[in-house]
Each structure stands twice: as C-alpha cells, then as structure tokens.
Write a protein that holds these residues in place. Sequence first.
Motif, PDB file in Angstrom:
ATOM      1  N   LEU A  33      41.187  34.099  38.455  1.00  0.00           N
ATOM      2  CA  LEU A  33      42.524  34.009  39.055  1.00  0.00           C
ATOM      3  C   LEU A  33      43.179  35.706  39.380  1.00  0.00           C
ATOM      4  CD1 LEU A  33      44.883  32.915  40.578  1.00  0.00           C
ATOM      5  CD2 LEU A  33      45.995  32.794  38.009  1.00  0.00           C
ATOM      6  N   GLY A  34      43.082  36.387  38.168  1.00  0.00           N
ATOM      7  CA  GLY A  34      43.126  37.784  38.749  1.00  0.00           C
ATOM      8  C   GLY A  34      42.546  38.606  40.028  1.00  0.00           C
ATOM      9  N   SER A  35      40.562  38.214  39.825  1.00  0.00           N
ATOM     10  CA  SER A  35      40.308  38.877  40.363  1.00  0.00           C
ATOM     11  C   SER A  35      40.722  37.948  41.929  1.00  0.00           C
ATOM     12  CB  SER A  35      38.729  38.150  40.037  1.00  0.00           C
ATOM     13  OG  SER A  35      37.867  38.656  39.102  1.00  0.00           O
ATOM     14  N   PHE A  36      40.570  37.320  42.090  1.00  0.00           N
ATOM     15  CA  PHE A  36      41.212  36.465  43.146  1.00  0.00           C
ATOM     16  C   PHE A  36      42.695  37.021  44.076  1.00  0.00           C
ATOM     17  CE2 PHE A  36      43.275  33.721  46.095  1.00  0.00           C
ATOM     18  CZ  PHE A  36      42.968  33.402  46.858  1.00  0.00           C
ATOM     19  N   ILE A  37      43.380  37.135  42.999  1.00  0.00           N
ATOM     20  CA  ILE A  37      44.524  37.978  43.884  1.00  0.00           C
ATOM     21  C   ILE A  37      44.386  39.390  44.318  1.00  0.00           C
ATOM     22  CG2 ILE A  37      47.137  38.702  42.413  1.00  0.00           C
ATOM     23  CD1 ILE A  37      47.445  35.887  41.104  1.00  0.00           C
ATOM     24  N   LEU A  44      44.790  47.214  42.810  1.00  0.00           N
ATOM     25  CA  LEU A  44      44.254  47.608  41.607  1.00  0.00           C
ATOM     26  C   LEU A  44      42.901  47.252  40.926  1.00  0.00           C
ATOM     27  CD1 LEU A  44      47.117  45.743  39.741  1.00  0.00           C
ATOM     28  CD2 LEU A  44      47.434  47.800  40.711  1.00  0.00           C
ATOM     29  N   PRO A  45      42.095  47.899  41.649  1.00  0.00           N
ATOM     30  CA  PRO A  45      40.317  48.234  41.283  1.00  0.00           C
ATOM     31  C   PRO A  45      40.559  48.629  40.038  1.00  0.00           C
ATOM     32  CG  PRO A  45      41.516  49.892  43.049  1.00  0.00           C
ATOM     33  CD  PRO A  45      42.006  48.824  42.817  1.00  0.00           C
ATOM     34  N   PHE A  46      41.210  50.033  39.925  1.00  0.00           N
ATOM     35  CA  PHE A  46      41.399  50.451  38.835  1.00  0.00           C
ATOM     36  C   PHE A  46      41.333  49.354  37.041  1.00  0.00           C
ATOM     37  CE2 PHE A  46      42.364  52.843  34.474  1.00  0.00           C
ATOM     38  CZ  PHE A  46      41.191  53.638  35.369  1.00  0.00           C
ATOM     39  N   GLN A  47      42.049  48.838  37.641  1.00  0.00           N
ATOM     40  CA  GLN A  47      42.141  47.455  36.406  1.00  0.00           C
ATOM     41  C   GLN A  47      40.990  46.759  36.379  1.00  0.00           C
ATOM     42  OE1 GLN A  47      44.718  49.154  38.925  1.00  0.00           O
ATOM     43  NE2 GLN A  47      46.336  49.645  37.291  1.00  0.00           N
ATOM     44  N   PHE A  48      40.199  46.158  37.705  1.00  0.00           N
ATOM     45  CA  PHE A  48      39.554  45.173  37.591  1.00  0.00           C
ATOM     46  C   PHE A  48      38.719  45.978  37.037  1.00  0.00           C
ATOM     47  CE2 PHE A  48      35.508  42.806  39.919  1.00  0.00           C
ATOM     48  CZ  PHE A  48      35.892  42.435  39.208  1.00  0.00           C
ATOM     49  N   SER A  49      37.808  47.859  37.270  1.00  0.00           N
ATOM     50  CA  SER A  49      36.863  48.133  36.630  1.00  0.00           C
ATOM     51  C   SER A  49      36.294  47.911  35.168  1.00  0.00           C
ATOM     52  CB  SER A  49      36.838  49.675  37.214  1.00  0.00           C
ATOM     53  OG  SER A  49      38.081  50.688  36.774  1.00  0.00           O
ATOM     54  N   TRP A  50      38.153  47.782  35.073  1.00  0.00           N
ATOM     55  CA  TRP A  50      37.704  48.204  33.378  1.00  0.00           C
ATOM     56  C   TRP A  50      38.028  46.505  32.675  1.00  0.00           C
ATOM     57  CZ3 TRP A  50      42.410  46.562  31.221  1.00  0.00           C
ATOM     58  CH2 TRP A  50      43.952  46.193  31.058  1.00  0.00           C
TER      59      TRP A  50
END
Length: 160
Positions: A33-37, A44-50
């Motif tokens: 869900l977070g990845s989809f949103i 928020l690409p930095f947040q996805f990276s960590w």
Amino acid sequence: MSPSHIRASLAPSPYSQVLGGLDTLAHHLCFMLGSFITGSYRALPFQFSWLITGECSSPFLNLRWFLINTGNGGSALMQVVNLAFGLTFFVVRVLLYTLGLAHMAAVTPTIVSLGILPLPILGVIGLILAAGYSLNLMWAAKIWHMAFGANQSGNAEKHA
C-alpha cells in the motif's frame, strides 16, 4: 513482493508457521500500500529507499529457513547465517529505520507546506511507517530473545 508472499501469509500450509503469520501479512500489505501510494504520487523516494533497504536482511532469513528445513539447522553455516541475519536486521530494520523516521519527522512540515501529498494521504503514510517500525521492533525483540534468551538449548530448529 509477489502474490506468492501474500498467498503464503494467508493460506494455511505445512509452512505457514515457518513463513509467518498475520504480522507477516500486515508487513506485506502495508509495504504494498505504501509503495502504491508513494509511487502513484511520485513522492517520498528517499523514504522508499530506506524502506526497501530493510529487505537486505531477507536473503539471510530465507537461507535460515532453507537450512532448517533441509536438516541443517544445527550446522556451522547456520551459525554464520544467524549472525548475518541478526546484524543486517538490526542495522537496516532498526537503526536505519529509526534514522529514516527521524528524518521523516523533520521533513514532514516541508512536505505539508509544499503540498507534496494531500494531508490524509500523508497521514496514511505516517501510519504505515509507524506500523512497520512497530513490527520491526517486535521482530527484533524475538530475534534478541532467540539469540540471548533463557532457552539456550542450542536447537536452532525450535526457533524456526
């Protein structure tokens, strides 16, 4: 993340207890869900990276499962894999995630002021991040207990 992860989390099988329960299902669903949103909003690409870096511990978890289920749970390789899993888990899912959350808290006012994400969506992302962190801390406590807990019989297969 694949449909087989979700199926393994949902459907009873001989491996259900080994592969995880509702906590694993929640982890996979929240991550999807977070990845989809964030992907939909291209935000928020930095947040996805960590978050995705947290998966660096998964190959060791998978290798651990393989060793246990092939009768090698007490092997010297298992000791190395357990150490590698515990260390990578702590570094990426506890330490890095903690730093990532601190950064997210610091930049949230900027995200809000720039209107990068609608406030309700940002709230959902915040809840997902908090839930993921809670799961990581719960799993870290289980790993700690397995490594240093009272039951030190040396039988790794009991801790599968």
